[in-house]
Design a protein around this motif. Structure first.
Motif, PDB file in Angstrom:
ATOM      1  N   ARG A   1       0.826  -1.207   0.000  1.00  0.00           N
ATOM      2  CA  ARG A   1       0.000   0.000   0.000  1.00  0.00           C
ATOM      3  C   ARG A   1       0.866   1.265   0.000  1.00  0.00           C
ATOM      4  NH1 ARG A   1      -3.204  -2.911   3.902  1.00  0.00           N
ATOM      5  NH2 ARG A   1      -2.092  -1.781   5.557  1.00  0.00           N
ATOM      6  N   ALA A   2       1.914   1.262   0.792  1.00  0.00           N
ATOM      7  CA  ALA A   2       2.725   2.464   0.941  1.00  0.00           C
ATOM      8  C   ALA A   2       3.535   2.782  -0.306  1.00  0.00           C
ATOM      9  CB  ALA A   2       3.655   2.317   2.145  1.00  0.00           C
ATOM     10  N   THR A   3       3.869   1.762  -1.085  1.00  0.00           N
ATOM     11  CA  THR A   3       4.754   1.973  -2.241  1.00  0.00           C
ATOM     12  C   THR A   3       4.053   1.731  -3.574  1.00  0.00           C
ATOM     13  OG1 THR A   3       5.553  -0.335  -2.221  1.00  0.00           O
ATOM     14  CG2 THR A   3       6.750   1.270  -0.843  1.00  0.00           C
ATOM     15  N   ALA A   4       2.734   1.616  -3.569  1.00  0.00           N
ATOM     16  CA  ALA A   4       1.996   1.258  -4.787  1.00  0.00           C
ATOM     17  C   ALA A   4       2.221   2.255  -5.913  1.00  0.00           C
ATOM     18  CB  ALA A   4       0.500   1.153  -4.473  1.00  0.00           C
ATOM     19  N   HIS A   5       2.511   3.513  -5.580  1.00  0.00           N
ATOM     20  CA  HIS A   5       2.676   4.546  -6.600  1.00  0.00           C
ATOM     21  C   HIS A   5       4.095   4.582  -7.179  1.00  0.00           C
ATOM     22  CE1 HIS A   5       4.119   6.162  -2.814  1.00  0.00           C
ATOM     23  NE2 HIS A   5       4.741   7.136  -3.453  1.00  0.00           N
ATOM     24  N   LEU A   6       4.981   3.715  -6.698  1.00  0.00           N
ATOM     25  CA  LEU A   6       6.388   3.752  -7.099  1.00  0.00           C
ATOM     26  C   LEU A   6       6.692   2.661  -8.112  1.00  0.00           C
ATOM     27  CD1 LEU A   6       7.895   4.152  -3.514  1.00  0.00           C
ATOM     28  CD2 LEU A   6       7.568   5.958  -5.214  1.00  0.00           C
ATOM     29  N   GLU A   7       7.611   2.969  -9.018  1.00  0.00           N
ATOM     30  CA  GLU A   7       8.085   1.954  -9.951  1.00  0.00           C
ATOM     31  C   GLU A   7       9.163   1.103  -9.283  1.00  0.00           C
ATOM     32  OE1 GLU A   7       6.716   1.357 -12.718  1.00  0.00           O
ATOM     33  OE2 GLU A   7       5.534   3.168 -13.060  1.00  0.00           O
ATOM     34  N   THR A   8       9.287  -0.108  -9.757  1.00  0.00           N
ATOM     35  CA  THR A   8      10.324  -0.995  -9.235  1.00  0.00           C
ATOM     36  C   THR A   8      11.580  -0.889 -10.097  1.00  0.00           C
ATOM     37  OG1 THR A   8       9.471  -2.831 -10.554  1.00  0.00           O
ATOM     38  CG2 THR A   8       8.638  -2.616  -8.294  1.00  0.00           C
ATOM     39  N   PRO A   9      12.745  -1.244  -9.576  1.00  0.00           N
ATOM     40  CA  PRO A   9      12.961  -1.742  -8.220  1.00  0.00           C
ATOM     41  C   PRO A   9      12.795  -0.637  -7.176  1.00  0.00           C
ATOM     42  CG  PRO A   9      15.063  -1.426  -9.321  1.00  0.00           C
ATOM     43  CD  PRO A   9      14.002  -1.180 -10.360  1.00  0.00           C
TER      44      PRO A   9
ATOM     45  N   ALA B   1      11.655  -4.574  -3.794  1.00  0.00           N
ATOM     46  CA  ALA B   1      10.590  -5.168  -4.601  1.00  0.00           C
ATOM     47  C   ALA B   1      10.958  -5.126  -6.070  1.00  0.00           C
ATOM     48  CB  ALA B   1       9.271  -4.432  -4.382  1.00  0.00           C
ATOM     49  N   LEU B   2      10.636  -6.196  -6.780  1.00  0.00           N
ATOM     50  CA  LEU B   2      10.816  -6.298  -8.224  1.00  0.00           C
ATOM     51  C   LEU B   2       9.484  -6.695  -8.852  1.00  0.00           C
ATOM     52  CD1 LEU B   2      14.160  -8.341  -8.239  1.00  0.00           C
ATOM     53  CD2 LEU B   2      13.903  -5.855  -8.386  1.00  0.00           C
ATOM     54  N   SER B   3       9.328  -6.354 -10.109  1.00  0.00           N
ATOM     55  CA  SER B   3       8.062  -6.626 -10.801  1.00  0.00           C
ATOM     56  C   SER B   3       8.129  -7.887 -11.645  1.00  0.00           C
ATOM     57  CB  SER B   3       7.696  -5.450 -11.718  1.00  0.00           C
ATOM     58  OG  SER B   3       7.388  -4.310 -10.976  1.00  0.00           O
ATOM     59  N   VAL B   4       7.030  -8.617 -11.641  1.00  0.00           N
ATOM     60  CA  VAL B   4       6.882  -9.753 -12.539  1.00  0.00           C
ATOM     61  C   VAL B   4       6.727  -9.218 -13.963  1.00  0.00           C
ATOM     62  CG1 VAL B   4       5.455 -11.735 -13.165  1.00  0.00           C
ATOM     63  CG2 VAL B   4       5.829 -11.175 -10.742  1.00  0.00           C
TER      64      VAL B   4
ATOM     65  N   LEU C   1      12.020  -8.872 -13.092  1.00  0.00           N
ATOM     66  CA  LEU C   1      13.101  -8.154 -13.757  1.00  0.00           C
ATOM     67  C   LEU C   1      14.209  -7.857 -12.754  1.00  0.00           C
ATOM     68  CD1 LEU C   1      14.023  -6.736 -16.407  1.00  0.00           C
ATOM     69  CD2 LEU C   1      13.009  -4.644 -15.467  1.00  0.00           C
ATOM     70  N   GLY C   2      15.415  -8.360 -13.016  1.00  0.00           N
ATOM     71  CA  GLY C   2      16.556  -8.130 -12.144  1.00  0.00           C
ATOM     72  C   GLY C   2      16.572  -9.087 -10.965  1.00  0.00           C
ATOM     73  N   GLY C   3      17.319  -8.700  -9.928  1.00  0.00           N
ATOM     74  CA  GLY C   3      17.324  -9.495  -8.700  1.00  0.00           C
ATOM     75  C   GLY C   3      18.669 -10.001  -8.256  1.00  0.00           C
ATOM     76  N   GLY C   4      19.696  -9.919  -9.119  1.00  0.00           N
ATOM     77  CA  GLY C   4      20.984 -10.496  -8.749  1.00  0.00           C
ATOM     78  C   GLY C   4      21.790  -9.614  -7.814  1.00  0.00           C
ATOM     79  N   TRP C   5      21.236  -9.283  -6.684  1.00  0.00           N
ATOM     80  CA  TRP C   5      21.897  -8.414  -5.705  1.00  0.00           C
ATOM     81  C   TRP C   5      22.600  -9.302  -4.682  1.00  0.00           C
ATOM     82  CZ3 TRP C   5      17.900  -3.910  -4.604  1.00  0.00           C
ATOM     83  CH2 TRP C   5      17.532  -3.341  -5.827  1.00  0.00           C
ATOM     84  N   ILE C   6      23.764  -9.772  -5.046  1.00  0.00           N
ATOM     85  CA  ILE C   6      24.480 -10.780  -4.268  1.00  0.00           C
ATOM     86  C   ILE C   6      25.306 -10.124  -3.171  1.00  0.00           C
ATOM     87  CG2 ILE C   6      26.062 -12.733  -4.408  1.00  0.00           C
ATOM     88  CD1 ILE C   6      23.430 -13.036  -6.003  1.00  0.00           C
TER      89      ILE C   6
ATOM     90  N   ARG D   1       4.107  -7.618  -7.799  1.00  0.00           N
ATOM     91  CA  ARG D   1       5.396  -7.415  -7.141  1.00  0.00           C
ATOM     92  C   ARG D   1       5.803  -8.612  -6.319  1.00  0.00           C
ATOM     93  NH1 ARG D   1       5.362  -1.203  -4.862  1.00  0.00           N
ATOM     94  NH2 ARG D   1       5.458  -0.211  -6.916  1.00  0.00           N
ATOM     95  N   VAL D   2       7.121  -8.803  -6.253  1.00  0.00           N
ATOM     96  CA  VAL D   2       7.714  -9.764  -5.325  1.00  0.00           C
ATOM     97  C   VAL D   2       8.710  -8.993  -4.461  1.00  0.00           C
ATOM     98  CG1 VAL D   2       9.146 -11.820  -5.074  1.00  0.00           C
ATOM     99  CG2 VAL D   2       7.439 -11.692  -6.919  1.00  0.00           C
ATOM    100  N   TRP D   3       8.576  -9.144  -3.150  1.00  0.00           N
ATOM    101  CA  TRP D   3       9.482  -8.498  -2.205  1.00  0.00           C
ATOM    102  C   TRP D   3      10.582  -9.472  -1.796  1.00  0.00           C
ATOM    103  CZ3 TRP D   3       9.324  -3.408  -0.882  1.00  0.00           C
ATOM    104  CH2 TRP D   3       8.160  -2.707  -1.185  1.00  0.00           C
TER     105      TRP D   3
END
Length: 401
Positions: free
Chosen positions: A14-22, A293-296, A308-313, A360-362
Motif C-alpha cells: 500500500r505504501a509503495t503502490a505509486h512507485l516503480e520498481t525496483p 521489490a521487483l516486478s513480474v 526483472l533483475g534481482g541479482g543483488w548478491i 510485485r515480489v518483495w
C-alpha cells in the motif's frame, strides 16, 4: 520476528503502490523495534551504530536519537569526515586502518575533525604514514584505537575467525601500547576487538545440522578464551594509556559481549535491518525491516513467474546464503540452475502460479547495508505512508570510493 508476514506485505504494498520498481523500503516499525531490542540486549552498555550496515544518513540520525545509542563506527576515514561534516555525530570510530593520504591531510588540518574522529591502528607503520602526511608539530593530536585480533587459535596454525590485527596476545597489546604512547602527535584513547567468528557467524544455518553443531562447539570454546584474553589485553594497555572506551561485539554476540567487564561499548548495525543471514541465529533474530521489490514481467510457464533483475548478491564466500531471498508472497524459490539473475530471475513455488505481469515480489537481502549500494534512495514506510530518503549512494558518497 514478525508473526504475520501477510500484514507486513500489505503495508509495504500500500505504501509503495505509486512507485516503480525496483524499490527499496525500510519498515520503520520493525527498525525501531529492533533498535529497542538491541538496547535491551546490551545490558546498559552504549551501542555504537555500525554505518556499514545502514548506509542511510537519516536512519543513522534516527537511531542515534534513541536512548542507549551513541557514536558511529565508520569504515573509512573519508566516510568519517563526511559524517562529522554532515552533522550526524561528533564521535566516530574508523573500524579499519586508513592509508588515505588526502583524508589524513584533511583530518590533521582541522582541530574539530581531529577531536571527533578516532582512527584504527595495529602497528607503528600506520603512525608513520600519518607523520609523513603532516608532521606532529604541525597538527592537533590524532586520536588512535588499538585493535586486538579476536580470532581463536586453539593449536598450532589453526585459525578460527577473520584475519585482522597482528596483535593477538595481551603481551603484544601491551608492548604496542607502550610504543604508541611514546609517539608525539598521537593519543591512544581506545581499544577494539571484534569477535567475527561469534558475532558474524549464525549458529543455526538452515538445513545444515552438522555445520550448526560444529559452529556451536567452536563458539562455546572460543568465547571463554576471548573473554580471558581480552580482559588481560585491556589491562595491559591500560598500564600505558587512560582508555576512553573499549569496543567489541556486534549484533550476533550482543549479550555475550555485554557480559565482558572489559568492554565498555558494543557495535551493532545489521540487527536494525534484520537481513537474511541473521535468521540463522538462535540467541536473537531481528524483525525483518529492509526489503526490495521487483516486478513480474513474464510467465514462461504456468508454474514460473519471472521478475526483472534481482541479482543483488552479498559479499563473502559465494553460495546460496549470499543470494537475496524472495519473501513476499510466501512460497517462492529460485531455480537452481539460474538463481538470482542480473536481468531476469525466474521464481518457482506455489505462489508463482498466482502472479501476473505487473505484480510485485518483495525480497530480503542476505546482508544489511549492501542493499543500499543498489539504490539511490530507500522509502521509509510508516503505516501506509512512505518518505523517500537518499542512501549514501544517492547523496553522492561512494562507500569505499
Amino acid at each position: 520476528m514478525i508473526a504475520d508476514r501477510s500484514a507486513q506485505q500489505k503495508r509495504l504494498d500500500r505504501a509503495t503502490a505509486h512507485l516503480e520498481t525496483p524499490v527499496a523500503a525500510i519498515d520503520l516499525a520493525a527498525f525501531d523495534a529492533n533498535a529497542a531490542a538491541l538496547s535491551l540486549r546490551s545490558a546498559g552498555k552504549p551501542i555504537r551504530v555500525a554505518s556499514k550496515s545502514v548506509r542511510v544518513r537519516a536512519l543513522l540520525e534516527r537511531v542515534l536519537q534513541r536512548p542507549g545509542w551513541s557514536g558511529v563506527m565508520a569504515y573509512t576515514l573519508p566516510e568519517a569526515i563526511w559524517l562529522v561534516r554532515s552533522g550526524v555525530t561528533d564521535d566516530v570510530l574508523v573500524a579499519y586502518p586508513t592509508v588515505d593520504r588526502t583524508a589524513l591531510a584533511e583530518l590533521t588540518a582541522d582541530p574539530h575533525l581531529a577531536a571527533a574522529i578516532t582512527i584504527m591502528v595495529d602497528n607503528l607503520g600506520h603512525l608513520d604514514l600519518v607523520d609523513a602526511v603532516t608532521a606532529p608539530d604541525q597538527r592537533p593530536s590524532v586520536r588512535i584505537c588499538l585493535e586486538l585480533d579476536a580470532s581463536w587459535r586453539p593449536a598450532g596454525p589453526l585459525h578460527i575467525g577473520v584475519r585482522r590485527s597482528p596483535v593477538h596476545s595481551a603481551a603484544q597489546a601491551g608492548t604496542l601500547a607502550r610504543k604508541l604512547v611514546a609517539r608525539r602527535g598521537f593519543t591512544l584513547v581506545a581499544m577494539m576487538a571484534y569477535e567475527a567468528h561469534i558475532a558474524g557467524l549464525g549458529d543455526a544455518p538452515p538445513g545444515q545440522a552438522l555445520r550448526a553443531q560444529a559452529i556451536r562447539l567452536i563458539q562455546r570454546r572460543a568465547l571463554p578464551e576471548l573473554l580471558k584474553r581480552r580482559i588481560a589485553a585491556v589491562r595491559a594497555v591500560r598500564e600505558h594509556a587512560d582508555l576512553e572506551f573499549v569496543n567489541g561485539g556486534g549484533t550476533g554476540s550482543m549479550a555475550a559481549t555485554a557480559a565482558d567487564p572489559s568492554v565498555t561499548e558494543i557495535a551493532a548495525g545489521s540487527g536494525l535491518f534484520g537481513p537474511m543471514l541473521f535468521d540463522a541465529y538462535r540467541a536473537w533474530r531481528p524483525t525483518p525491516a529492509a526489503f526490495f521489490a521487483l516486478s513480474v514481467v513474464r510467465r514462461p510457464t504456468p508454474q514460473v513467474a519471472t521478475v526483472l533483475g534481482g541479482g543483488w548478491i552479498a559479499s563473502g564466500p559465494t553460495g546460496p546464503s549470499r543470494q537475496p531471498t524472495p519473501w513476499f508472497p510466501e512460497g517462492l524459490r529460485f531455480r537452481g540452475d539460474e538463481g538470482a539473475g542480473e536481468v531476469q530471475t525466474p521464481l518457482l513455488g506455489a505462489a508463482a502460479a498466482d502472479l501476473r505481469p505487473g505484480d510485485r515480489v518483495w525480497f530480503r537481502h542476505a546482508k544489511a547495508g549492501e542493499l543500499c549500494e543498489h539504490v539511490n534512495e530507500v522509502h521509509l514506510v510508516d503505516d501506509d505512508t512512505t518518505t523517500p530518503t537518499p542512501t549514501y549512494r544517492g547523496e553522492g558518497y561512494a562507500f569505499l570510493g
